[in-house]
Each structure stands twice: as C-alpha cells, then as structure tokens.
Design a protein around this motif. Sequence first.
Motif, PDB file in Angstrom:
ATOM      1  N   PRO A  93       1.428  11.778  48.340  1.00 31.25           N
ATOM      2  CA  PRO A  93       0.812  13.074  48.662  1.00 31.25           C
ATOM      3  C   PRO A  93       1.204  13.560  50.050  1.00 31.25           C
ATOM      4  N   LEU A  94       1.516  12.603  50.914  1.00 34.01           N
ATOM      5  CA  LEU A  94       1.820  12.980  52.286  1.00 34.01           C
ATOM      6  C   LEU A  94       3.148  13.716  52.385  1.00 34.01           C
TER       7      LEU A  94
ATOM      8  N   LEU B 277       2.622  17.135  52.552  1.00 30.38           N
ATOM      9  CA  LEU B 277       1.861  17.602  53.705  1.00 30.38           C
ATOM     10  C   LEU B 277       2.719  17.678  54.952  1.00 30.38           C
TER      11      LEU B 277
ATOM     12  N   ARG C 125       3.393  20.747  57.843  1.00 34.90           N
ATOM     13  CA  ARG C 125       2.402  21.817  57.836  1.00 34.90           C
ATOM     14  C   ARG C 125       1.705  21.973  59.171  1.00 34.90           C
ATOM     15  N   ARG C 126       1.953  21.027  60.038  1.00 27.93           N
ATOM     16  CA  ARG C 126       1.214  20.998  61.287  1.00 27.93           C
ATOM     17  C   ARG C 126       1.665  22.117  62.242  1.00 27.93           C
TER      18      ARG C 126
ATOM     19  N   ASN D   4      -5.326  22.752  58.232  1.00 29.42           N
ATOM     20  CA  ASN D   4      -4.326  21.811  57.707  1.00 29.42           C
ATOM     21  C   ASN D   4      -4.929  20.440  57.462  1.00 29.42           C
TER      22      ASN D   4
ATOM     23  N   GLN E  91      -7.344  20.335  54.677  1.00 30.15           N
ATOM     24  CA  GLN E  91      -6.584  20.349  53.425  1.00 30.15           C
ATOM     25  C   GLN E  91      -6.012  18.966  53.132  1.00 30.15           C
ATOM     26  N   ARG E  92      -5.534  18.339  54.180  1.00 30.70           N
ATOM     27  CA  ARG E  92      -4.953  17.020  54.028  1.00 30.70           C
ATOM     28  C   ARG E  92      -5.999  16.024  53.546  1.00 30.70           C
TER      29      ARG E  92
ATOM     30  N   ASP F  66      -6.769  16.613  49.970  1.00 25.96           N
ATOM     31  CA  ASP F  66      -5.764  16.032  49.073  1.00 25.96           C
ATOM     32  C   ASP F  66      -5.858  14.519  48.975  1.00 25.96           C
TER      33      ASP F  66
ATOM     34  N   ASN G 195      -7.384  10.316  45.547  1.00 19.00           N
ATOM     35  CA  ASN G 195      -6.771   8.989  45.568  1.00 19.00           C
ATOM     36  C   ASN G 195      -7.752   7.929  46.020  1.00 19.00           C
TER      37      ASN G 195
END
Lengths: 249, 193
Positions: A206-207, A210, A213-214, B51, B54-55, B58, B62
């Motif tokens: 999932p990372l 990501l 995006r920072r 962000n 959101q992270r 997500d 899991n």
Amino acid sequence: MARHIVSMLTAVFFLAVLPFAAEASFPEPEGYVNDFAGVISSEHRQQIAETAQHLKEKGEIELAVVTVQSLEGMPIEQYSIGLAEAWGVGTSREDLGIILLLAVQDRELRLEVGYGLEGDIPDGLAGEILDTWVIPQLRQGNYSSAMQEGARYISVLLADRRGFELAGMQSSYEASGGGADEGDGISGYYFFLLLLLLLGRGRLWPLLFLAGRRRRYSPRGGFGSAPRGGGFGGFGGGGFGGGGASRSF
Amino acid sequence: MSRVRRVSPAVVILAAVGLLAVIIGGWYVSTRNSLIGQEQQIEAAWSEIENQLQRRYDLIPNLTETVRGYASHEEEVFRTVAEARAQIGSAQGVEQTADAYERMESALSRLLVVVEDYPELKADQSFIRLQDELAGTENRLAVARRRYNDHVRDFNQAVLSFPANMVAGNLGMERRNYFEVAQEAWSTPEVQF
C-alpha cells in the motif's frame, strides 16, 4: 530611502509578532558520529565515520549517528525530530538524511528517516533494521558495536536500494571482526538483504501508492551553511517528516 | 542654503506626501505578500495532515485483518475502528477532521489494548511491521499537526496585531483554527517485546 524605511518598518513589525521560540536546545553536531553519551569506541567511531563519508560521496546521503545520555524528558520521537530539524541532516534538495539515535539512560532507540529516504526505508523496514541489527547488541550492553553494526547495515541497504557501490565496505566489514556471523561476507549479506526486501515489498505494497504524496517542509533558518566547530562543515539542511521507527530495549 | 530657499513650500509638502505614500504603499504590498505567503504555508501544512490521515486510513484495513487473524471474536473493537475510519473519510474542514482524528486515536488505542492479550500476534512479523507503519504514521501526523499549528500561530499573530491587521482585514483574512486534539499527540503506540 523609501525602500529602506519600508524594509525597516516591515522588519520591526514582523519582529514584534515573532513568537518566542520555546524549543529545547540541542547540542551542535560534531560530524557524522555524535557520541554525546561517550559509548562508542574510537575504532567504531572511525568505521562509522568512514561509512558515512562513503554514503555522502557515493550516494549524497547524510547519515548521523547520535548517542545521548538522556532525552531530557521528551519522548524519543520528539527529541529526534527536534534534532533532525535543528541539524538539517541530509542534502536540502533531495532530503536524503537519516539519523540513528540512541538514548542510553532512557534505553530508547530511534531511526529517523528523512523525506527523501522514506521510499527506501519505510517505517516497517526501519523497525526491522533496529530489531535485527541494533537491539540484540544493545541488550547485551554492547552499545558501541550496536551503533556500528546498525550504521553499516543501513549503509549497505541504502547503497543496494539506490544502486551505488559502497567502496571500502568489504574491507571495513571484515575488519570489524566480531559479530560477523551472518553468512560468508558480503554476498551472504546481500542475499539476506534481497530476501528481506522481497518480503518487505509484498507486505508494504500500500505504501507504494502513497509515495510522493508528501509535501516538503524546510527546516527554519539556513542550517548547515555556517561552519561548525571541530572542522565539521555542518549538514546539508535536509527535511524530515517524522518517518522511521522507535524501540525501547 | 540658497538652493533650498528657491523651492516653494508646496513642493516640499507634495514631496513629503509622495514619500509617505510610497512608504505606506510599499509596506502594504510587503505585508500583503507576507500574509499570503503565510496562508499558503498553512495550506501546505494542512495538506500534509490530510496526506497522513489518508495514509493511516489506507493502513487500517491491513492492520485489522492481521489482528482479526488472531483475535477474530473481538468484533466490538473492529467495529469501532471501522466506524472511526468511515468518519475520517467523510470529515470536512479543520474541526471535523480533528474530531475524526481523535476518534481514530481512541479506536486504535483500544485495538492495541486488545493486542496485548495475544502474544502470538505481538510476535507476528507482519504485525510488527504494520504496527511500525502505524506508529510512523501517527508520528508523522503529530509532526504535521505541530507544524500546521506553528504556521497558524504565526499567521494569527500577524493577522491580529496592529497594523498588519488592517491589511488582513482589507484582504478578508481571518484567524485560522488550530488543529486541536485532546489526546497527547506524541504518545505513539510502541512496539514492545
């Protein structure tokens, strides 16, 4: 004339509204190795400094190894990000900085990962590095070799992930002697690393979405530009966002 | 001396007024630019918070799935986490987001309390990694929140103090809300062995 007055006036107005910085003071950096707690042997200090120098030259990455006796009552995450912001470890353009911080009395450990390295060392991997390469030695009270092992492993991993050669790594690896029980030299090392990364990738997918995006956050002031004591030129002003992992031991 | 006398008083006054206008105009423009710059820093800091939220959003499925593998009957906790997650998804603006953030914190800390009862789960490598990711995200959130609040504080001080407040009023700028949460933001969940 008018411009002078204008800038003076603005300066006065903005000075007047500047808040008092009530932040903790951190020691000045002495180099890549900052052994404020005095636990790293001179031999290990030299090895870590050498490795960090290679990292800087080959990969433009700045690694700071820091030991302190006490965190002055702060959680290690707070101390660590404060230190990172004050020192600006890493190049300012790419934020390639990483800090391995040990607090001896508090028995806390943290790997603080700069913005630019978050993709290479996600938090889960940061934790695993600490668990595998630093904590066991710390538990036995071998602070010096714990920091040396940790620094070396981080360097090898970063070199591998970012695709550059770490010259002199092999010799310093063999020279370090004790604690070299992980296969035959560098090839066993890389095999283990590959395995680790493959495992890591699968779980951390999932990372991947990501990454990137920072937003950047530049540390206040112009860090790293002024020469520091002890002949160390200071760090490059890299930014940190709080990524990494912490452990108690 | 003789040159000065030739200049009429009207010209002197006019020059003084002109100079004053230039000074005030210059000050106005630079104050305005600086306020706009500060506002943009706030926006940037805010988007970093989003962000990270959101992270975390997500990451949570899991995490709950991994915990569920060991502790399937703790439905209550999973439901709380799922609800808090949904609230993050629908939060608008600073205050609602801060509420959702807070609710998520407490849901997650309850989840981590449950984890304490399952030693095999605590030793699970993928769980440890997920927990590191979560702790890292919490820490980034704390950092992002502090930076946001720092920018808001600077901005509010500028907007509220004389004479910059006149410029701010002229531009329709108002003081911003802090991102406030009741819980201590630095208390990130820690992995213990």
